[in-house]
Design an enzyme around this catalytic site. Structure first.
Site, PDB file in Angstrom:
ATOM      1  N   CYS A   1       2.165  35.099 -19.534  1.00  0.00           N
ATOM      2  CA  CYS A   1       2.833  36.327 -19.955  1.00  0.00           C
ATOM      3  C   CYS A   1       1.875  37.417 -20.431  1.00  0.00           C
ATOM      4  CB  CYS A   1       3.817  36.011 -21.068  1.00  0.00           C
ATOM      5  SG  CYS A   1       4.535  34.372 -20.965  1.00  0.00           S
TER       6      CYS A   1
ATOM      7  N   HIS B   1       6.351  42.176 -27.442  1.00  0.00           N
ATOM      8  CA  HIS B   1       6.456  41.123 -26.436  1.00  0.00           C
ATOM      9  C   HIS B   1       7.937  40.778 -26.285  1.00  0.00           C
ATOM     10  CE1 HIS B   1       5.148  38.096 -23.751  1.00  0.00           C
ATOM     11  NE2 HIS B   1       5.514  37.089 -24.504  1.00  0.00           N
TER      12      HIS B   1
ATOM     13  N   GLU C   1       6.903  37.035 -33.704  1.00  0.00           N
ATOM     14  CA  GLU C   1       6.360  38.387 -33.505  1.00  0.00           C
ATOM     15  C   GLU C   1       6.681  39.281 -34.704  1.00  0.00           C
ATOM     16  OE1 GLU C   1       7.368  40.243 -29.781  1.00  0.00           O
ATOM     17  OE2 GLU C   1       5.763  41.719 -30.015  1.00  0.00           O
TER      18      GLU C   1
ATOM     19  N   LYS D   1      11.907  44.338 -22.293  1.00  0.00           N
ATOM     20  CA  LYS D   1      12.332  43.178 -21.492  1.00  0.00           C
ATOM     21  C   LYS D   1      13.855  43.143 -21.383  1.00  0.00           C
ATOM     22  CE  LYS D   1       8.387  40.044 -21.921  1.00  0.00           C
ATOM     23  NZ  LYS D   1       7.425  40.783 -22.776  1.00  0.00           N
TER      24      LYS D   1
ATOM     25  N   HIS E   1      11.673  39.370 -18.166  1.00  0.00           N
ATOM     26  CA  HIS E   1      10.299  38.978 -18.471  1.00  0.00           C
ATOM     27  C   HIS E   1       9.515  38.870 -17.162  1.00  0.00           C
ATOM     28  CE1 HIS E   1       6.781  37.448 -20.128  1.00  0.00           C
ATOM     29  NE2 HIS E   1       7.239  36.520 -20.935  1.00  0.00           N
TER      30      HIS E   1
ATOM     31  N   PHE F   1       2.545  31.996 -23.145  1.00  0.00           N
ATOM     32  CA  PHE F   1       2.555  30.542 -23.179  1.00  0.00           C
ATOM     33  C   PHE F   1       1.112  30.081 -23.033  1.00  0.00           C
ATOM     34  CE2 PHE F   1       6.989  29.009 -21.553  1.00  0.00           C
ATOM     35  CZ  PHE F   1       7.521  29.305 -22.785  1.00  0.00           C
TER      36      PHE F   1
END
Lengths: 83, 406
Positions: free
Chosen positions: B164, B296, B307, B328, B333, B392
């Protein structure tokens, strides 16, 4: 203990470092400290074993599955749906 | 220090296959998440996706070229064409300029659709051969290589991968290369083509996909929505851009990276905070200088709460005056493309003085005590924007831009 319970407990033991004596219908998943990734593997193994799909989402795990009994009931319900 | 201008950008996404359509969708708060189309079968656990639609690959590339292009390369090439066209650069006409230009296009999934087609032939259909171009289509550097070939970019070029955070790593590396003098300009971004059966099954299996839609920072969020697309940018020395009269969209001012060295899926407050702080330090910014964060904001339980803690840890009380949004909720995503799509949104925010809303937020999660912009967005002075990507695997990459100011 039902056959279903026994099979699910066997899977939990296989995927975690927990021993059988800690597992019961009333055992809380948070107390057992099963990690979310271990839980994903457990659900996968259960689905493979019983050829069902368990409606499990890691994001809502705490709300959906509090105890091992909740998992057993969810699996029993899915199996019943199929029959 | 050498200032770096962003003089071109291009996008392919669920909310538009060009910048102006993407911009309009943000302003009109028109999200692009919808049930997957065109698949033989959609996994039961995948309700909506951020799928690229109405992308006429044959018209863009012609049938002959298409044979060599996995969709992840097609998306990158389309976005690169738009970005390079916007910047008004012609590398073919000036080979010396091409040699001083870097090209870094990252991807998370690379040619997963091509691999899948091959496996379906071998293992399902009992065929004995796969597409002869399987290797040049699926390889992780295919998109980067195709962009260099299409435009005659002959300087340092490669692909990066960090799930990501891929696009932010690609963009940030190009920024540092231009600022540091390794290249005079860079074509950078991320791309991924992920809406195919096998990949959606993989995400379904991880149990992190939303039951309904993408609801970042919302109390009732149930996970992420798989998206796809590409975001590509042209970075060049500020003085060069001014000298040739190129339109400057924004200034790239900071890039920070870190690794959690923790869990393969669960994010770390400490690791991500170091990336955000490194970005501010790189840009010479204090916490109070930042107006807006494109978060994010995946809408997983774990990411959004983490976050929020990251933003609180780094910005302290200044977080109260920080407009946070996760786009997003519009485009899903995009994985390897995510940072690219989100940098477009960040630049639009700075250009238009408009912070796009986080869609689908019903009630702010108390675990996410941030000023999350909702509704129809917020018209406000946006001078400095930070864009977060936390991958990730615990690899974090954070970018900072500033509104174009002489």
């Amino acid at each position: 203990m039902s056959d279903l319970e026994q099979k699910i407990f066997d899977i939990v033991v296989d995927k975690t470092e927990l021993t059988h004596d800690r597992l019961s219908r009333e055992a809380r998943i948070s107390d057992l400290e099963i990690s979310s990734l271990d839980f994903v593997e457990i659900v996968f193994a259960v689905e493979e074993e019983f050829d069902i799909e368990v409606p499990y989402n890691a994001n809502t795990m705490d709300a959906d599955f509090e105890t091992l009994g909740d998992i057993i009931d969810a699996v029993a319900a899915e199996i019943a749906k199929q029959q | 220090m050498t200032r770096v201008a962003i003089t071109g950008m291009g996008v392919v996404s669920a909310i538009g296959n060009d910048i102006e359509t993407f911009r309009r969708a943000l302003h009109d708060t028109t999200g692009g998440l919808a049930p997957a189309q065109g698949l033989d079968e959609v996994p039961k656990g995948i309700t909506v996706v951020g799928q690229v639609r109405d992308f006429d690959a044959e018209a863009r590339f012609g049938r002959d070229r298409l044979a060599l292009l996995d969709p992840f390369s097609q998306f990158a090439m389309a976005a690169a064409d738009e970005a390079i066209g916007m910047a008004g650069l012609d590398f073919r006409a000036d080979p010396a300029m091409g040699q001083r230009t870097a090209c870094i296009i990252g991807t998370g999934g690379a040619g997963i659709a091509t691999l899948q087609e091959g496996f379906v032939r071998l293992y399902r259909d009992g065929k004995h051969r796969v597409n002869p171009f399987t290797v040049p289509r699926y390889m992780g550097n295919a998109a980067c290589s195709q962009v260099t070939m299409a435009h005659g970019i002959t300087g340092p070029s490669f692909a990066v991968t960090s799930a990501c955070a891929t696009a932010n790593h690609a963009i940030g590396l190009g920024f540092h290369m231009v600022r540091g003098g390794v290249a005079d300009r860079a074509v950078v971004g991320g791309t991924d083509a992920l809406v195919n059966f096998g990949n959606l099954k993989a995400w379904e299996a991880l149990r992190v996909v939303s039951r309904d839609t993408c609801r970042p920072f919302s109390k009732d969020r149930t996970g992420m929505v798989v998206g796809e697309g590409a975001g590509v940018f042209v970075l060049e020395r500020w003085d060069d851009a001014v000298a040739r009269g190129a339109p400057i969209l924004a200034e790239m001012i900071g890039f920070g990276m870190s690794a959690d060295a923790g869990d393969i899926t669960f994010p770390s407050v400490e690791g991500a905070s170091r990336a955000v702080q490194a970005c501010l330090d790189d840009a010479g910014l204090t916490a109070a200088d930042v107006d807006h964060i494109n978060a994010h904001g995946t809408a997983t339980t774990a990411n959004d709460a983490t976050e929020a803690k990251v933003i609180r840890a780094v910005f302290g009380d200044a977080a109260d005056r920080l407009a946070v949004s996760s786009t997003k909720s519009f485009h899903g995503h995009g994985l390897g493309a995510a940072g690219g799509l989100e940098l477009v949104a960040a630049i639009v925010a700075a250009q238009d003085g408009f912070v796009p809303p986080t869609l689908n937020l019903t009630e702010l999660d108390p675990e996410c005590p941030l000023d999350v912009v909702t509704g129809t967005g917020r018209a406000m002075d946006v001078r400095t924007v930070v864009s977060n990507s936390f991958a990730f695997g615990g690899l974090n990459a954070v970018l900072a831009i500033r509104r174009a100011e002489g």
